[in-house]
Write a protein that holds these residues in place. Structure first.
Motif, PDB file in Angstrom:
ATOM      1  N   MET A 193       8.539  10.569  -5.884  1.00 51.24           N
ATOM      2  CA  MET A 193       9.752   9.818  -5.535  1.00 51.24           C
ATOM      3  C   MET A 193      10.536  10.594  -4.478  1.00 51.24           C
ATOM      4  SD  MET A 193       9.826   7.063  -7.454  1.00 51.24           S
ATOM      5  CE  MET A 193      11.523   6.477  -7.482  1.00 51.24           C
ATOM      6  N   GLU A 194      11.416   9.856  -3.786  1.00 44.43           N
ATOM      7  CA  GLU A 194      12.301  10.495  -2.831  1.00 44.43           C
ATOM      8  C   GLU A 194      13.728  10.087  -3.128  1.00 44.43           C
ATOM      9  OE1 GLU A 194      10.433  11.352   1.518  1.00 44.43           O
ATOM     10  OE2 GLU A 194      11.897   9.760   1.357  1.00 44.43           O
ATOM     11  N   ALA A 195      14.642  11.024  -3.069  1.00 45.93           N
ATOM     12  CA  ALA A 195      16.054  10.687  -3.288  1.00 45.93           C
ATOM     13  C   ALA A 195      16.855  11.142  -2.071  1.00 45.93           C
ATOM     14  CB  ALA A 195      16.579  11.382  -4.534  1.00 45.93           C
ATOM     15  N   ALA A 231      15.183   2.291  -6.264  1.00 49.47           N
ATOM     16  CA  ALA A 231      14.154   2.915  -5.422  1.00 49.47           C
ATOM     17  C   ALA A 231      12.751   2.651  -5.977  1.00 49.47           C
ATOM     18  CB  ALA A 231      14.411   4.410  -5.330  1.00 49.47           C
ATOM     19  N   GLY A 232      12.667   1.779  -6.994  1.00 49.28           N
ATOM     20  CA  GLY A 232      11.355   1.434  -7.539  1.00 49.28           C
ATOM     21  C   GLY A 232      10.907   2.338  -8.682  1.00 49.28           C
ATOM     22  N   GLY A 233      11.835   3.028  -9.312  1.00 50.82           N
ATOM     23  CA  GLY A 233      11.485   3.949 -10.399  1.00 50.82           C
ATOM     24  C   GLY A 233      10.607   3.306 -11.466  1.00 50.82           C
ATOM     25  N   PHE A 234      10.943   2.075 -11.860  1.00 47.46           N
ATOM     26  CA  PHE A 234      10.092   1.373 -12.834  1.00 47.46           C
ATOM     27  C   PHE A 234       8.907   0.703 -12.142  1.00 47.46           C
ATOM     28  CE2 PHE A 234      13.958   1.424 -15.556  1.00 47.46           C
ATOM     29  CZ  PHE A 234      13.383   1.894 -16.721  1.00 47.46           C
ATOM     30  N   ALA A 235       9.178   0.073 -10.996  1.00 45.82           N
ATOM     31  CA  ALA A 235       8.130  -0.715 -10.319  1.00 45.82           C
ATOM     32  C   ALA A 235       6.885   0.128 -10.028  1.00 45.82           C
ATOM     33  CB  ALA A 235       8.689  -1.292  -9.020  1.00 45.82           C
ATOM     34  N   LYS A 259       9.830   0.413  -0.715  1.00 47.04           N
ATOM     35  CA  LYS A 259       8.651   0.315   0.168  1.00 47.04           C
ATOM     36  C   LYS A 259       8.149   1.708   0.546  1.00 47.04           C
ATOM     37  CE  LYS A 259       9.995  -4.131   2.026  1.00 47.04           C
ATOM     38  NZ  LYS A 259      10.876  -4.740   3.007  1.00 47.04           N
ATOM     39  N   ALA A 260       9.084   2.601   0.893  1.00 42.83           N
ATOM     40  CA  ALA A 260       8.683   3.953   1.299  1.00 42.83           C
ATOM     41  C   ALA A 260       8.045   4.700   0.120  1.00 42.83           C
ATOM     42  CB  ALA A 260       9.899   4.708   1.808  1.00 42.83           C
ATOM     43  N   ASN A 261       8.620   4.533  -1.072  1.00 44.09           N
ATOM     44  CA  ASN A 261       8.054   5.220  -2.243  1.00 44.09           C
ATOM     45  C   ASN A 261       6.681   4.653  -2.604  1.00 44.09           C
ATOM     46  OD1 ASN A 261       9.983   7.222  -2.768  1.00 44.09           O
ATOM     47  ND2 ASN A 261      11.307   5.785  -3.860  1.00 44.09           N
ATOM     48  N   ALA A 262       6.486   3.342  -2.438  1.00 46.13           N
ATOM     49  CA  ALA A 262       5.169   2.739  -2.724  1.00 46.13           C
ATOM     50  C   ALA A 262       4.141   3.302  -1.752  1.00 46.13           C
ATOM     51  CB  ALA A 262       5.251   1.223  -2.616  1.00 46.13           C
TER      52      ALA A 262
END
Ligand code: SAH
Length: 393
Positions: A193-195, A231-235, A259-262
């Motif tokens: 992940m990115e924060a 940020a898509g943590g669950f997705a 999108k960036a995390n995927a």
């Protein structure tokens, strides 16, 4: 000869004394009898009862409804050494709970006996909130202690929380120490992940859901849906095992993060929809689409008691729709970070939604925030996050 000046003294009413003795770490303005006129807020004060007996020490707030925040029952110097010990004790819990992790909440305010202070760690960077005058005025000292403890590459100030206004402080943010050349990477289980610590929501990410994100990967199957995705943590966890995941999020900036995390995790089975999740759930139901796993993790719907009923109606609407959208045997992971909607109220709402959806629903697991968000026994306000895993038959 050295002279030591004692901190100023604040006297409690009878009710205040009872509350203090009962161990509650907050004393409200109404329960304080006498405050020296010279105090402007942010001071450490000695707390005493009506007869002048010493009860302990606390941070004083002038503007806030919460006048005193407990610091100690003892007559000890509240200095750098005092805060250093508390910071180290907080970090020691995280080292026990997450020995191999580098992203977690280091300090959870009152629950770590450090009122008005939040410290989140993301790899070699820290994101900090100074939420009351007492911590705001001790910023330099706290930053110095954090530097000694963590030797971080950067410390970011994310004191842009609205609760500061209740304390007579303006929201504030910026870089305090070091340099940041962009978002910071960290791991959630197997997912990278990115924060963005300076511009992201909260302190950069929702670390309280970290364990629940990782848990969700167990339930990823078939068609999955993650609403209020940030940020898509669950997705992304769902995408490890599901055939396909739809992530719904209203903020364009957050959709970019998903999108960036995927992409960072080479997950090509995630579609991001920029939409209001309430509308998305209604429209998708009308279209006849169905899912095998759904996650609901909305923002807080009630900031105070008066908004509870409206919040419960909001929760019911999305949970009812999600239940109707699930294939038989599907999984609903449903969360609420609204403190004022407690576990009992949340469960009643789920029960009503299940009933209206004409589905039978099993509670598979009840969860809360991770172990890095401990709950102080005497201050249940520090338990706010509920996360239920339900099977919808
Ligand atoms: N699920 C995320 C955290 C969610 S925070 C995680 O685990 O990390 C709530 C998110 O909901 C925020 O990103 C916010 O932008 C988004 N949001 C708020 N209202 C929304 C709405 N009506 N529809 C969709 N997203 C919404």
């Amino acid at each position: 000869m050295t002279t030591t000046t004692l901190p100023p003294t604040v006297r409690l009413s009878k009710k205040g004394v009872d509350r203090w003795k009962f161990g509650h770490p907050w004393i409200y303005a109404a329960d304080v009898e006498k405050v020296p006129a010279t105090l402007t807020g942010g001071e450490v004060v000695r707390v005493e009862d009506g007869r002048g007996y010493f009860l302990g020490q606390a941070f004083y707030s002038r503007e806030s409804k919460i006048s005193l925040r407990w610091l100690s029952w003892d007559d000890v110097p509240v200095d750098a050494e005092f805060f250093d010990k508390r910071l180290r004790a907080a970090e020691a819990l995280r080292r026990r709970a997450y020995p191999d992790d580098t992203a977690y909440r280091v300090v959870h305010g009152e629950a770590d006996l450090l009122p008005g202070l939040v410290v989140d760690r993301f790899g070699d960077c820290l994101s900090v909130q100074f939420l009351i005058k007492a911590t705001e005025h001790r910023k330099a000292m706290i930053v110095d202690l954090l530097q000694k403890l963590f030797s971080p590459r950067a410390i970011v100030n994310r004191s842009d929380a609205n609760v500061r206004k209740l304390e007579g402080l303006e929201p504030e943010k910026g870089l305090l120490v070091g340099s940041l050349d962009g978002p910071v990477q960290y791991l959630e289980g197997h997912v990278k992940m990115e924060a963005d610590l300076l511009h992201g929501q909260k302190t950069g990410a929702f670390l309280d859901q970290r364990d629940n994100h990782v848990m969700a990967s167990e339930w990823g199957t078939g068609e999955a849906l993650d609403c209020f995705s940030y940020a898509g943590g669950f997705a992304l966890q769902l995408a490890l095992k599901a055939k396909h995941v739809t992530a719904v999020e209203i903020s364009e900036a957050a959709c970019g993060l998903i999108k960036a995390n995927a992409a960072r995790n080479n997950l090509t089975n995630v579609d991001v929809v920029t939409a209001n999740a309430f509308d998305y759930l209604r429209d998708t139901l009308d279209e006849g689409k169905r899912f095998d796993t759904i996650v609901l993790d909305p923002p807080s719907f009630a900031k105070n008691k008066t908004a509870i009923e409206a919040a419960v109606r909001g929760y019911k609407e999305i949970n009812l729709r999600a239940m109707q959208l699930l294939n038989p045997g599907g999984t609903l992971i449903t969360a609420s970070c609204t403190y004022h909607v407690n576990e009992e109220r949340f469960e009643e709402m789920l029960d009503a939604a299940a009933n209206d959806s004409k589905r039978r629903v099993q509670i598979v697991e009840k969860r809360g925030a991770g172990k890095d968000h401990p709950v102080l026994m005497a201050l249940r306000e520090t338990r706010y996050l509920k996360c239920y895993v339900l099977r919808v038959l």
